[in-house]
Design an enzyme around this catalytic site. Structure first.
Site, PDB file in Angstrom:
ATOM      1  N   PHE A 139      43.099  13.401-100.092  1.00 35.24           N
ATOM      2  CA  PHE A 139      42.927  14.797-100.518  1.00 35.24           C
ATOM      3  C   PHE A 139      41.875  15.454 -99.644  1.00 35.24           C
ATOM      4  O   PHE A 139      40.749  14.974 -99.535  1.00 35.24           O
ATOM      5  CB  PHE A 139      42.500  14.899-101.991  1.00 35.24           C
ATOM      6  CG  PHE A 139      42.346  16.323-102.443  1.00 35.24           C
ATOM      7  CD1 PHE A 139      43.460  17.090-102.788  1.00 35.24           C
ATOM      8  CD2 PHE A 139      41.096  16.928-102.483  1.00 35.24           C
ATOM      9  CE1 PHE A 139      43.321  18.423-103.180  1.00 35.24           C
ATOM     10  CE2 PHE A 139      40.948  18.262-102.867  1.00 35.24           C
ATOM     11  CZ  PHE A 139      42.065  18.994-103.220  1.00 35.24           C
ATOM     12  N   ASP A 157      35.904  12.449 -94.148  1.00 33.95           N
ATOM     13  CA  ASP A 157      35.758  13.464 -95.190  1.00 33.95           C
ATOM     14  C   ASP A 157      34.807  12.920 -96.247  1.00 33.95           C
ATOM     15  O   ASP A 157      35.176  12.095 -97.080  1.00 33.95           O
ATOM     16  CB  ASP A 157      37.138  13.790 -95.780  1.00 33.95           C
ATOM     17  CG  ASP A 157      37.064  14.886 -96.836  1.00 33.95           C
ATOM     18  OD1 ASP A 157      35.947  15.215 -97.283  1.00 33.95           O
ATOM     19  OD2 ASP A 157      38.128  15.417 -97.220  1.00 33.95           O
ATOM     20  N   LYS A 172      30.795  19.929-101.816  1.00 33.57           N
ATOM     21  CA  LYS A 172      30.490  19.630-103.223  1.00 33.57           C
ATOM     22  C   LYS A 172      29.001  19.633-103.594  1.00 33.57           C
ATOM     23  O   LYS A 172      28.479  20.658-103.967  1.00 33.57           O
ATOM     24  CB  LYS A 172      31.200  18.338-103.626  1.00 33.57           C
ATOM     25  CG  LYS A 172      32.736  18.519-103.605  1.00 33.57           C
ATOM     26  CD  LYS A 172      33.472  17.670-104.593  1.00 33.57           C
ATOM     27  CE  LYS A 172      34.848  18.246-104.872  1.00 33.57           C
ATOM     28  NZ  LYS A 172      35.915  17.734-103.995  1.00 33.57           N
TER      29      LYS A 172
HETATM   30  C1  PLP Z   1      36.935  18.490-103.227  1.00 29.44           C
HETATM   31  C2  PLP Z   1      37.376  17.885-101.953  1.00 29.44           C
HETATM   32  C3  PLP Z   1      37.834  18.697-100.888  1.00 29.44           C
HETATM   33  C4  PLP Z   1      38.026  20.182-101.010  1.00 29.44           C
HETATM   34  O1  PLP Z   1      36.841  20.877-101.245  1.00 29.44           O
HETATM   35  P1  PLP Z   1      36.909  22.394-101.784  1.00 29.44           P
HETATM   36  O2  PLP Z   1      35.471  22.818-101.836  1.00 29.44           O
HETATM   37  O3  PLP Z   1      37.575  22.364-103.128  1.00 29.44           O
HETATM   38  O4  PLP Z   1      37.690  23.176-100.800  1.00 29.44           O
HETATM   39  C5  PLP Z   1      38.159  18.054 -99.701  1.00 29.44           C
HETATM   40  N1  PLP Z   1      38.037  16.725 -99.560  1.00 29.44           N
HETATM   41  C6  PLP Z   1      37.603  15.936-100.555  1.00 29.44           C
HETATM   42  C7  PLP Z   1      37.467  14.467-100.328  1.00 29.44           C
HETATM   43  C8  PLP Z   1      37.269  16.490-101.783  1.00 29.44           C
HETATM   44  O5  PLP Z   1      36.870  15.690-102.780  1.00 29.44           O
END
Ligand code: PLP
Length: 402
Positions: free
Chosen positions: A138, A225, A255
């Protein structure tokens, strides 16, 4: 609590119906506690999905926000922004990377990383580049980020997707090596060190160093990520730091960086950051004095209180408490995690569990249908760790005892 009790059921909203929302309105927070509009108290074991790692209504963050708001909120990136430069400095210190681009969200940080990969390709004369991505990943909801994600539910109905991704099973190093061998156009690999939405799945031992070696062999960028795993969540500033000597080319952060104030960042090594030249990327809001002041204060507090060590210690305690209570319980497939990022995989989907938890005064999340995901604030104490474990164990036992 029923929707009729709160009166919310009688008040339909005009919002897009993009979320299933619990019929609860949380109106106030204090540390790891949240309070609804009826005055009921909940222990937060989710942190607004790994965002409020320093808890709610943190006095120092509230003071930083108020002070900056009454001084200067926004100028646009047409001038130097001292708070942005200081935040870049701090992020580079804790990550050992060299440069930062400050954005507003995780998805935007991912866009920046993907644009770096494209520039890296074109600098090498590769006209149709691909980025290696993982199953069940994700990376966010913008078109490029959802195209990179291994989740058909978030892609459905949005085609044509952005081109240029090669997907391999997460954690399968042989498959990644084979993909590199088969496709000379792969210019980067983008993976989560621990898949969050994908079910709290840590990369197997050796996977990230193996990917690093494969990327080196093929002049590809290793892009991690760390949006969910970063900012002390797993017991290190960033999850890749659990691997001694591992240096990624790019990481994405968001986050917990703003503890709830929107902010994201893409961090890169010097030579990689240099691929985005003047005029090639930008943002209006990104890096404004307010968001950066908060990000700086978050890092300062986390440093002063050694929050990474705290997350590691409490994470071990939470895992142990859950295992003591749940090992051998029917329906429990696996209990895993790192730091305060913990997943409990169950044998069946449990759509009702987060509502039951809410009724029991605990806020949790269930991902992939059958994995309870715990992401409590990193400032919880041992008693609260036990409270989370007790409530979760009771809910799981009640669900599978029938
Ligand atoms: C939450 C998340 C995203 C997306 O972040 P947003 O601020 O909602 O755009 C991307 N990668 C990972 C691993 C995430 O947990």
């Amino acid at each position: 609590m029923s929707a009729s009790e709160t009166g919310l059921a009688e008040r339909p909203s005009r919002l897009f119906d993009t979320y299933v929302r619990m019929p609860v309105a949380l109106v106030r927070g204090e540390g790891p506690w949240l309070f609804d509009d009826q005055g009921r108290r909940y222990l937060d074991a989710l942190s607004g999905i790994a965002v409020c790692s320093l808890g709610h209504a943190h006095p120092r963050l509230a003071a930083a926000i108020a002070d900056q708001a009454s001084t200067l909120v926004h100028t646009a990136n047409i001038v130097r922004i001292p708070q942005q430069e200081a935040l870049a400095e701090a992020l580079c210190e804790i990550s050992d990377l060299d440069r930062a681009f400050i954005a507003n969200s995780g998805a935007e940080a991912i866009e920046c990383a993907l644009k770096l990969a494209r520039r890296h390709a074109h600098a090498r004369g590769i006209e149709a580049p691909a980025v290696l991505v993982a199953s069940d990943s994700f990376h966010g909801r913008t078109l490029a980020a959802l195209s990179a994600s291994g989740n058909s539910a978030i892609q459905a109905g949005f085609g044509p997707l952005v081109d240029g991704f090669v997907r391999v099973p997460f954690g399968d190093l042989a498959a990644a090596r084979q993909a590199f061998a088969d496709n000379p156009n792969i210019v980067a690999a983008l993976v989560e060190p621990i898949q969050g939405e994908g079910g709290v799945r840590p990369a197997p031992v050796g996977y990230l160093p193996g990917l690093r070696a494969a990327c080196d062999q093929h002049q590809a960028l290793l892009m991690l990520d760390e949006i969910q795993t970063g900012m002390a969540r797993t017991g290190r500033w960033f999850a890749f730091q659990h691997e001694p000597g591992l240096v990624p080319d790019v990481i994405t952060v968001a986050k917990a960086l703003g503890n709830g104030v929107p902010i994201g960042a893409c961090l890169a090594r010097e030579s990689v950051a240099g691929l985005l030249s003047v005029g090639s990327h930008g943002t209006t809001f990104g890096g404004n004095p307010l968001a950066c002041r908060v990000g700086l204060e978050v890092i300062k507090i986390m440093r002063e209180q050694d929050i990474p060590a705290q997350a590691e210690r409490l994470g071990l305690a939470l895992l142990a408490a859950l295992k003591t209570r749940l090992d051998g319980t029917p329906g429990v497939v696996d209990i895993r995690g790192r730091g305060l990022m913990v997943g409990i995989e169950l044998a069946e989907p449990v759509p009702e569990l987060k509502d039951r938890a809410m009724a029991a005064g605990l806020i949790i999340n269930v991902t992939r249908g059958n994995v309870i995901r715990l992401l409590p604030p990193l400032i919880i104490d041992d008693e609260q760790v036990n409270q989370i474990a007790d409530t979760v164990a009771q809910l799981v036992q009640a669900r599978f005892s029938a």
